[in-house]
Design a protein around this motif. Structure first.
Motif, PDB file in Angstrom:
ATOM      1  N   PRO A 180       0.842  -1.207   0.000  1.00 10.71           N
ATOM      2  CA  PRO A 180       0.000   0.000   0.000  1.00 10.71           C
ATOM      3  C   PRO A 180       0.872   1.250   0.000  1.00 10.71           C
ATOM      4  O   PRO A 180       1.810   1.356   0.796  1.00 10.71           O
ATOM      5  N   LEU A 181       0.590   2.161  -0.918  1.00 12.04           N
ATOM      6  CA  LEU A 181       1.417   3.349  -1.082  1.00 12.04           C
ATOM      7  C   LEU A 181       0.564   4.591  -1.257  1.00 12.04           C
ATOM      8  O   LEU A 181      -0.654   4.504  -1.465  1.00 12.04           O
ATOM      9  N   VAL A 182       1.228   5.729  -1.224  1.00 10.49           N
ATOM     10  CA  VAL A 182       0.637   7.012  -1.572  1.00 10.49           C
ATOM     11  C   VAL A 182       1.559   7.608  -2.616  1.00 10.49           C
ATOM     12  O   VAL A 182       2.782   7.610  -2.441  1.00 10.49           O
ATOM     13  N   ALA A 183       0.996   8.102  -3.714  1.00 14.95           N
ATOM     14  CA  ALA A 183       1.804   8.688  -4.789  1.00 14.95           C
ATOM     15  C   ALA A 183       1.303  10.081  -5.110  1.00 14.95           C
ATOM     16  O   ALA A 183       0.096  10.318  -5.149  1.00 14.95           O
ATOM     17  N   ASP A 184       2.230  10.999  -5.338  1.00 15.09           N
ATOM     18  CA  ASP A 184       1.895  12.323  -5.828  1.00 15.09           C
ATOM     19  C   ASP A 184       2.291  12.398  -7.293  1.00 15.09           C
ATOM     20  O   ASP A 184       3.455  12.170  -7.638  1.00 15.09           O
ATOM     21  N   VAL A 185       1.331  12.684  -8.162  1.00 17.78           N
ATOM     22  CA  VAL A 185       1.604  12.869  -9.589  1.00 17.78           C
ATOM     23  C   VAL A 185       1.067  14.235  -9.993  1.00 17.78           C
ATOM     24  O   VAL A 185       0.143  14.749  -9.371  1.00 17.78           O
ATOM     25  N   THR A 186       1.659  14.789 -11.018  1.00 19.50           N
ATOM     26  CA  THR A 186       1.154  16.086 -11.468  1.00 19.50           C
ATOM     27  C   THR A 186      -0.258  15.913 -12.007  1.00 19.50           C
ATOM     28  O   THR A 186      -0.616  14.843 -12.517  1.00 19.50           O
ATOM     29  N   ALA A 187      -1.040  16.956 -11.901  1.00 20.00           N
ATOM     30  CA  ALA A 187      -2.406  16.908 -12.418  1.00 20.00           C
ATOM     31  C   ALA A 187      -2.389  16.655 -13.924  1.00 20.00           C
ATOM     32  O   ALA A 187      -3.241  15.933 -14.450  1.00 20.00           O
ATOM     33  N   THR A 188      -1.394  17.197 -14.610  1.00 18.10           N
ATOM     34  CA  THR A 188      -1.270  16.983 -16.053  1.00 18.10           C
ATOM     35  C   THR A 188      -1.025  15.515 -16.359  1.00 18.10           C
ATOM     36  O   THR A 188      -1.681  14.934 -17.233  1.00 18.10           O
ATOM     37  N   ALA A 189      -0.086  14.893 -15.652  1.00 23.40           N
ATOM     38  CA  ALA A 189       0.206  13.472 -15.871  1.00 23.40           C
ATOM     39  C   ALA A 189      -1.009  12.616 -15.528  1.00 23.40           C
ATOM     40  O   ALA A 189      -1.321  11.651 -16.235  1.00 23.40           O
ATOM     41  N   PHE A 190      -1.707  12.956 -14.451  1.00 29.48           N
ATOM     42  CA  PHE A 190      -2.899  12.216 -14.047  1.00 29.48           C
ATOM     43  C   PHE A 190      -3.914  12.206 -15.192  1.00 29.48           C
ATOM     44  O   PHE A 190      -4.466  11.159 -15.540  1.00 29.48           O
ATOM     45  N   ALA A 191      -4.124  13.364 -15.796  1.00 30.62           N
ATOM     46  CA  ALA A 191      -5.084  13.469 -16.905  1.00 30.62           C
ATOM     47  C   ALA A 191      -4.569  12.779 -18.166  1.00 30.62           C
ATOM     48  O   ALA A 191      -5.307  12.024 -18.812  1.00 30.62           O
ATOM     49  N   GLU A 192      -3.309  13.014 -18.525  1.00 32.38           N
ATOM     50  CA  GLU A 192      -2.752  12.439 -19.756  1.00 32.38           C
ATOM     51  C   GLU A 192      -2.703  10.919 -19.715  1.00 32.38           C
ATOM     52  O   GLU A 192      -2.860  10.260 -20.742  1.00 32.38           O
ATOM     53  N   LEU A 193      -2.472  10.350 -18.521  1.00 33.47           N
ATOM     54  CA  LEU A 193      -2.428   8.894 -18.379  1.00 33.47           C
ATOM     55  C   LEU A 193      -3.824   8.286 -18.282  1.00 33.47           C
ATOM     56  O   LEU A 193      -3.976   7.072 -18.269  1.00 33.47           O
ATOM     57  N   GLY A 194      -4.840   9.128 -18.171  1.00 35.20           N
ATOM     58  CA  GLY A 194      -6.208   8.648 -18.058  1.00 35.20           C
ATOM     59  C   GLY A 194      -6.467   7.964 -16.726  1.00 35.20           C
ATOM     60  O   GLY A 194      -7.266   7.036 -16.641  1.00 35.20           O
ATOM     61  N   LEU A 195      -5.808   8.438 -15.669  1.00 31.49           N
ATOM     62  CA  LEU A 195      -5.952   7.820 -14.357  1.00 31.49           C
ATOM     63  C   LEU A 195      -7.265   8.231 -13.705  1.00 31.49           C
ATOM     64  O   LEU A 195      -7.772   9.327 -13.947  1.00 31.49           O
ATOM     65  N   ALA A 196      -7.792   7.340 -12.889  1.00 33.44           N
ATOM     66  CA  ALA A 196      -9.031   7.586 -12.151  1.00 33.44           C
ATOM     67  C   ALA A 196      -9.108   6.570 -11.022  1.00 33.44           C
ATOM     68  O   ALA A 196      -8.386   5.564 -11.033  1.00 33.44           O
ATOM     69  N   VAL A 197      -9.964   6.836 -10.061  1.00 39.82           N
ATOM     70  CA  VAL A 197     -10.181   5.873  -8.983  1.00 39.82           C
ATOM     71  C   VAL A 197     -10.626   4.552  -9.608  1.00 39.82           C
ATOM     72  O   VAL A 197     -11.478   4.530 -10.497  1.00 39.82           O
ATOM     73  N   GLY A 198     -10.003   3.466  -9.168  1.00 42.34           N
ATOM     74  CA  GLY A 198     -10.294   2.139  -9.692  1.00 42.34           C
ATOM     75  C   GLY A 198      -9.340   1.692 -10.786  1.00 42.34           C
ATOM     76  O   GLY A 198      -9.320   0.514 -11.144  1.00 42.34           O
ATOM     77  N   ALA A 199      -8.539   2.616 -11.308  1.00 45.54           N
ATOM     78  CA  ALA A 199      -7.596   2.262 -12.379  1.00 45.54           C
ATOM     79  C   ALA A 199      -6.473   1.379 -11.852  1.00 45.54           C
ATOM     80  O   ALA A 199      -5.990   1.560 -10.739  1.00 45.54           O
ATOM     81  N   GLU A 200      -6.067   0.418 -12.667  1.00 48.95           N
ATOM     82  CA  GLU A 200      -4.919  -0.435 -12.358  1.00 48.95           C
ATOM     83  C   GLU A 200      -3.668   0.259 -12.894  1.00 48.95           C
ATOM     84  O   GLU A 200      -3.664   0.743 -14.040  1.00 48.95           O
ATOM     85  N   VAL A 201      -2.637   0.332 -12.079  1.00 49.09           N
ATOM     86  CA  VAL A 201      -1.390   0.987 -12.457  1.00 49.09           C
ATOM     87  C   VAL A 201      -0.205   0.155 -11.985  1.00 49.09           C
ATOM     88  O   VAL A 201      -0.365  -0.809 -11.231  1.00 49.09           O
ATOM     89  N   TRP A 202       0.966   0.537 -12.424  1.00 46.86           N
ATOM     90  CA  TRP A 202       2.220   0.003 -11.911  1.00 46.86           C
ATOM     91  C   TRP A 202       2.888   1.114 -11.123  1.00 46.86           C
ATOM     92  O   TRP A 202       2.982   2.256 -11.599  1.00 46.86           O
ATOM     93  N   ALA A 203       3.324   0.813  -9.917  1.00 49.89           N
ATOM     94  CA  ALA A 203       4.006   1.782  -9.061  1.00 49.89           C
ATOM     95  C   ALA A 203       5.466   1.363  -8.933  1.00 49.89           C
ATOM     96  O   ALA A 203       5.755   0.177  -8.754  1.00 49.89           O
ATOM     97  N   THR A 204       6.361   2.332  -9.042  1.00 52.53           N
ATOM     98  CA  THR A 204       7.785   2.043  -8.871  1.00 52.53           C
ATOM     99  C   THR A 204       8.378   2.977  -7.831  1.00 52.53           C
ATOM    100  O   THR A 204       7.931   4.119  -7.678  1.00 52.53           O
ATOM    101  N   VAL A 205       9.391   2.458  -7.135  1.00 55.74           N
ATOM    102  CA  VAL A 205      10.146   3.248  -6.167  1.00 55.74           C
ATOM    103  C   VAL A 205      11.589   2.770  -6.223  1.00 55.74           C
ATOM    104  O   VAL A 205      11.849   1.564  -6.128  1.00 55.74           O
ATOM    105  N   LYS A 206      12.508   3.687  -6.371  1.00 57.12           N
ATOM    106  CA  LYS A 206      13.927   3.325  -6.321  1.00 57.12           C
ATOM    107  C   LYS A 206      14.284   2.903  -4.909  1.00 57.12           C
ATOM    108  O   LYS A 206      13.805   3.498  -3.934  1.00 57.12           O
ATOM    109  N   ALA A 207      15.118   1.903  -4.780  1.00 59.01           N
ATOM    110  CA  ALA A 207      15.538   1.422  -3.460  1.00 59.01           C
ATOM    111  C   ALA A 207      16.171   2.543  -2.634  1.00 59.01           C
ATOM    112  O   ALA A 207      15.992   2.613  -1.417  1.00 59.01           O
ATOM    113  N   SER A 208      16.884   3.444  -3.278  1.00 61.46           N
ATOM    114  CA  SER A 208      17.541   4.550  -2.579  1.00 61.46           C
ATOM    115  C   SER A 208      16.545   5.561  -2.019  1.00 61.46           C
ATOM    116  O   SER A 208      16.916   6.386  -1.180  1.00 61.46           O
TER     117      SER A 208
END
Length: 151
Positions: free
Chosen positions: A116-144
């Motif tokens: 379980p994570l929390v992600a901050d994305v720009t509003a522009t990226a959110f719209a361009e990626l077509g993201l919405a509640v319920g959307a399936e995504v891939w989340a990445t985090v660098k180990a560092s």
């Protein structure tokens, strides 16, 4: 938090953490405190450069860890993709957007899944990626980008 020399956090009628604001923000001790400062707090057991989470799943970390630890991940350290990404991040998880809250130029996304994570994305990226509640995504985090400290 911005003006205080010392912060005392009370949860369910008892003090769960007290100290300088920087320490509270950097090393929250409960999920409630982590949410107050905007972090995902993941309790687990460190085994080398992996933290095996209490609720299942694992997180790759940059430094050796052992025993009971917290792994803390800042929302700005989480990148979202609509297709499985390739590249250098050692942490790649499938997730579902469970909530999306606009915060000025960004959208804070609550993610459910193996980790379980929390992600901050720009509003522009959110719209361009077509993201919405319920959307399936891939989340990445660098180990560092994963902070690890003893419980």
């Amino acid at each position: 938090m911005a003006l205080a020399d010392r912060v005392v956090v009370v949860e369910d009628g008892r003090v769960v953490q007290a100290g300088p604001p920087q320490e509270i923000a950097r090393r929250p001790r409960t999920d409630y405190v982590a949410r107050l400062v905007g972090l995902a707090l993941l309790p687990g057991t460190g085994r080398g450069t992996r933290v095996h989470l209490d609720d299942g799943g694992a997180v790759a970390v940059a430094e050796e860890a052992s025993g009971p630890v917290f792994a803390a991940i800042r929302p700005e350290s989480v990148a979202l993709y609509v297709a499985r990404p390739e590249g250098s991040p050692r942490n790649v998880w499938r997730a579902t957007i469970a909530g999306a809250t606009p915060h000025g130029a960004t959208v804070r996304c609550d993610l459910t899944g193996e980790v379980p994570l929390v992600a901050d994305v720009t509003a522009t990226a959110f719209a361009e990626l077509g993201l919405a509640v319920g959307a399936e995504v891939w989340a990445t985090v660098k180990a560092s980008e994963v902070a690890v400290y003893s419980r």
